[in-house]
Design an enzyme around this catalytic site. Structure first.
Site, PDB file in Angstrom:
ATOM      1  N   PRO A   1       0.772  -1.269   0.028  1.00 27.25           N
ATOM      2  CA  PRO A   1       0.010  -0.106   0.100  1.00 27.25           C
ATOM      3  C   PRO A   1       0.887   1.334  -0.040  1.00 27.25           C
ATOM      4  CG  PRO A   1       0.171  -0.910   2.103  1.00 27.25           C
ATOM      5  CD  PRO A   1       0.938  -1.756   1.351  1.00 27.25           C
ATOM      6  N   CYS A   2       1.996   1.183  -0.452  1.00 26.86           N
ATOM      7  CA  CYS A   2       2.926   2.372  -0.157  1.00 26.86           C
ATOM      8  C   CYS A   2       2.357   3.577  -1.004  1.00 26.86           C
ATOM      9  CB  CYS A   2       4.479   1.978  -0.734  1.00 26.86           C
ATOM     10  SG  CYS A   2       4.460   1.513  -2.428  1.00 26.86           S
ATOM     11  N   GLY A   3       1.670   3.705  -1.979  1.00 27.98           N
ATOM     12  CA  GLY A   3       1.586   4.686  -2.679  1.00 27.98           C
ATOM     13  C   GLY A   3      -0.180   4.933  -2.814  1.00 27.98           C
TER      14      GLY A   3
END
Length: 225
Positions: free
Chosen positions: A180-182
């Site tokens: 889910p980093c971005g």
């Protein structure tokens, strides 16, 4: 909500409300498909700090069939009408890929999908696993080879996510997930482009995340009641 000041994340309570709205819209717009169900958990996941009803959304036993000729069909276990159509092709908005006729050389694979709230990133995360009809779990490389060709292309070109493998926050077993980093960045852009109610957060999020693993939603789900 002031989109200009919003950072693209949501709280645990907002996730629960959005999950309910997502499940209801999915059931209404995908009557031929099994529903997403809310799984209550007795365990509080690591890093959880807010006391709300813990749980996650679950969609399981989604089957795809890949033949020796790399033709792929999708169905749901127990839904023979989706799997046994001969000499007929149909596109279901919720299927992994286009449904096609039976194939004697086809190898079925089953997918389980869980949407879980990440307390550290404050966004939903899609966890999934795949296994054969005999119960054998597929490794990460095998899963990537089974996914539709378009999924591999999206993942290769994507700058906001990638598939990784780690322990499921509730089940304590290795699962794959879309990192889910971005997520918060593109969710903020998405809400700035189209004004939407917060309860539709998960619907909007899945409209982007779903196609990465070949699971799309009908456009009707994006419309407010």
């Amino acid at each position: 909500m002031d989109e200009s000041a919003w950072d693209g994340t949501l709280s645990a309570s907002e996730f629960s409300a959005s999950a309910q709205a997502f499940a209801e819209k999915w059931k209404l717009n995908n009557p031929a498909y099994p529903p997403w169900t809310w799984v209550k958990s007795l365990k509080v996941p690591i890093f959880a700090t807010i006391k709300v009803e813990e749980g996650y959304l679950s969609l399981e036993n989604v089957c795809i069939v890949k033949s020796n000729d790399d033709e792929v069909a999708s169905c749901v276990e127990g839904e023979a009408s989706l799997c046994d159509k001969e000499d007929e092709e149909s596109t279901d908005s919720a299927t992994l890929v286009q449904t096609s006729s039976g194939n004697d050389n086809a190898q079925p694979y089953y997918f389980d999908f869980h949407i879980i709230y990440s307390a550290s990133f404050r966004v939903p995360v899609l966890y999934f696993r795949a296994y054969c009809s005999d119960g054998r779990s597929l490794g990460l490389n095998e899963i990537e080879s089974v996914l539709p060709a378009n999924s591999a292309k999206v993942l290769l070109e994507s700058k906001w996510t990638f598939i990784t493998q780690e322990e499921h926050p509730y089940l304590n077993r290795p699962w794959c997930k879309l990192h889910p980093c971005g997520s918060s960045d593109w969710m903020k852009l998405l809400f700035q482009a189209v004004e939407q109610a917060m309860e539709l957060y998960l619907v909007s999020w899945f409209s982007v995340v779903g196609p990465v693993i070949g699971l799309s939603i009908p456009i009707q789900m994006l419309k407010e009641p």
